[in-house]
Design an enzyme around this catalytic site. Structure first.
Site, short mmCIF file in Angstrom:
data_model
loop_
_atom_site.label_atom_id
_atom_site.label_comp_id
_atom_site.label_asym_id
_atom_site.label_seq_id
_atom_site.Cartn_x
_atom_site.Cartn_y
_atom_site.Cartn_z
N TRP A 77 -5.86 -2.08 -3.43
CA TRP A 77 -7.15 -2.63 -3.00
C TRP A 77 -8.09 -1.43 -3.01
CZ3 TRP A 77 -10.65 -2.18 1.15
CH2 TRP A 77 -11.54 -3.25 1.29
N ASN A 103 -1.18 4.63 0.25
CA ASN A 103 -2.03 3.67 0.95
C ASN A 103 -2.78 4.46 2.01
OD1 ASN A 103 -3.13 1.49 2.32
ND2 ASN A 103 -1.22 0.99 3.36
N GLY A 104 -4.10 4.34 2.04
CA GLY A 104 -4.87 5.08 3.04
C GLY A 104 -6.05 5.77 2.36
#
Ligand code: AGP
Length: 610
Positions: A77, A103-104
């Site tokens: 995303w 992720n992050g």
């Protein structure tokens, strides 16, 4: 806001990774990729990435030869860099031996890139690629040490997995702010953003905590802190089975989850009430009666649907316990210097338990000395672990992006808490018992609401082409209107607004016309007559009206031809029933308009960015 999955063992890894990504697609779905250690040449990593949903990736890998028993994968995303194949994860370092999925957000990525650019070539606009090159820079033969050293230069959040062709028996995983779970199998190990990708293989999991780094092999793993100290982790057993996470014959997860509500509602309240005492026992509160009596203010922090559940909770706490209660949208709470003292009880309400705004608000409240309790669905999630206690809502896996059953169970738990406080403060045994009996009738009454499904479908057909909607409710049904409006806009992309009935005349009435339908909740409670007057005002402006009315209310037919009847219940419990027709209406409209119901555009299930 992305999903990570990794596997190391004896099985062919590609199907495991693709299947795992499908389970995690709710976390982000603009692009995806896999990287697998080539079994034939142990020194190479094969990588395939593609833009769009996992299906695109699954099609693409069919034409590639991707054999191997160790690999990592990612569904994205976008945060830094557009939605392109170059920006999709996993990302290589320069020599294409080291590969990473992340992720992050790396906040100091610009500074790091400036330094690294002198010796490294970048192929994407992502912050993640910086990590790949940074680890490569620090790699001197020990992969974990290289990751550890690299992370000491990083500011931001990460859940990450790293693979290196020179270490075919190892996956390195690290967490700071973005969740990671390790799954323990027979001669195989998994790592993922949540437990769903591994449920078909194992129920034994370990949740990594912030600041931990794990070296994972097929036959075991070791966890360290960032100062190289070994951490002993507690193995937990996941209760959800793989089948629970499937659609079970429904066309969409959202529809399944709407129909799950009677069952999961029972799961939420089971064993948590005491009919003889007319009270509830939610042990996770970790407070004795005296401490509970001292609570003189409650603050409920949440986002989106959870915040609308919290608005229902406010009514329950104030009416049953007489405790002034505020609902604060988490993203606002954290920045407005909230007033908290030792008699303030804060509840953080979240389905995922990973919503960054809510998590940050929890930390802010704790910093100010509040007792913070969680009302959370995902077991072992960050909010569940960072709060000082709390209660799981037991809604089971909620995979559709639009929240439905989690909302119901959040309301159920807050009503139970309100009864528990209320019995210590002001409500009688008889009132407590009446409420619990009414709660016990809810699942059956939800099933009666489902009998309206065909009627609701017909209404969806009739109204699907309108461009705007107004949702109206009063009192405890105002949050229901807000939730109905949110559901409609997020999955059908139709514009809608929600207002308390009494506010309509202060502005929104100007919008009304024959092209602006109004969805109104007008059930038989203390505000029935007030709501009736508001509906009359709408009729006078010729706006089409859909009513949610109490079963048997014949007078409702004088006001509207489109009516959805719901069973009667105690006023405080009305949202548990009245929200369901709105969920179903939004669902059917979205299906009829050909929308991607479970994965609406621009949204993600777990919002782990600010
Ligand atoms: C619900 O339909 C939404 N997609 C969204 O508003 C959601 O409720 C919100 O992001 C909070 O999520 P949480 O419950 O996981 O914290």
């Amino acid at each position: 806001m992305c999903g990570i999955v990794g596997y190391i063992g004896n099985k062919q890894v590609l199907p495991i990774l693709i299947q795992g990504l499908r389970r995690l697609e709710y976390r982000g779905y603009d692009s995806a990729g896999v990287a697998i250690l080539d079994n034939s040449k142990q020194t190479a990593v094969n990588r395939v990435r593609s833009v769009g949903k996992i299906d695109n990736l699954a099609d693409k890998v069919k034409t590639e030869k991707m054999e191997g028993t160790v690999g990592i994968a990612h569904t994205r995303w976008a945060t830094h860099g557009g939605v392109t194949e170059e920006n999709a994860h996993p990302h290589f370092g320069c020599d294409e031996k080291l590969v990473i999925a992340h992720n992050g957000i790396i906040e100091n990525y610009r500074e790091l890139k400036e330094v690294l650019e002198k010796d490294h070539t970048f192929t994407s606009q992502t912050d993640t690629e910086i990590l790949a090159h940074l680890i490569e820079t620090h790699y001197k033969g020990d992969l974990r040490m290289a990751v550890e050293t690299a992370l000491s230069h990083v500011r931001g959040t990460y859940g990450l997995v790293v693979l290196h062709a020179d270490h075919p028996g190892t996956i390195i995983a690290a967490r700071l702010g973005s969740p990671l779970v390790i799954g323990i199998g027979e001669d195989e190990h998994f790592v993922a953003s949540d437990a769903t990708p591994m449920l078909a293989y194992t129920k034994k999991v370990v949740f990594l905590d912030d600041g931990e780094i794990a070296e994972i092999h097929k036959d075991g793993f070791v966890t360290y802190d960032l100062k190289d100290k070994i951490i002993t982790k507690h193995v937990e057993e996941i209760e959800w089975d793989d089948e629970q996470a499937q659609k079970q014959g429904y066309d969409h997860f959202m529809l399944k989850e709407i129909f799950d509500q009677p069952t999961v509602f029972e799961d939420a309240i089971r064993g948590r009430y005491d009919i003889d005492e007319g009270t509830a026992h939610l042990g996770g509160l970790n407070m004795n009666d005296e401490e509970m009596r001292r609570v003189n203010r409650i603050v409920l922090i949440a986002c989106g649907t959870a915040s609308y559940a919290a608005m229902v909770g406010k009514y329950a706490f104030e009416r049953l316990a007489g405790i002034p209660t505020e609902v604060d949208v988490a993203s606002e709470f954290r920045y407005r210097d909230p007033i908290i003292d030792s008699n303030t009880l804060v509840f953080a309400i979240s389905q995922s338990g990973e919503t960054l705004d809510t998590l940050a608000a929890v930390r802010e409240a704790k910093r100010k000395g509040a007792f913070v309790r969680g009302i959370v669905n995902v077991v072992g999630s960050t909010i569940a672990r960072e709060t000082d206690g709390g209660t799981y809502i037991h809604a089971g896996p909620e995979l559709a992006v639009a929240s439905t059953k989690a909302y119901t169970n959040m309301v159920a738990i807050m009503v139970l808490y309100a009864i528990q406080f209320g019995r210590l403060k002001r409500i009688t045994l008889a009132t407590g018992q009446r409420l619990i009996n009414a709660l016990l009738e809810i699942p059956e009454k939800m099933n009666l609401v489902f009998e309206q499904n065909e009627n609701i479908k017909k209404l969806a057909e009739k109204y699907k082409n309108y461009r705007d909607f107004l949702f109206l409710g009063r009192g405890i049904n105002y949050p229901v209107a807000l939730e109905g409006s949110l559901k409609l806009k997020e999955i059908s992309y139709i514009h809608s607004e929600a207002y308390p009935g009494g506010e309509m005349k202060h502005g929104p009435i100007a919008l009304l016309s024959k092209d602006f339908p109004v969805f109104a909740i007008m059930v038989k409670d203390q505000l029935y007559d007030k709501m009736r007057s508001n509906i009359e005002e709408i009729r006078a402006r010729k706006a089409p009206i859909i009513l949610v009315a109490t079963q048997g209310d014949e007078r409702a037919k004088e006001l509207a031809e489109d009516i959805i009847y719901v069973p009667d219940t105690m006023e405080l419990l009305e949202p548990l029933l009245n929200t369901i027709p709105l969920q179903l209406f939004a669902y059917h409209v979205a299906v009829m308009l050909g929308r991607d119901v479970d994965r609406p555009r621009n949204l993600a299930k777990s919002v782990t960015v600010e």
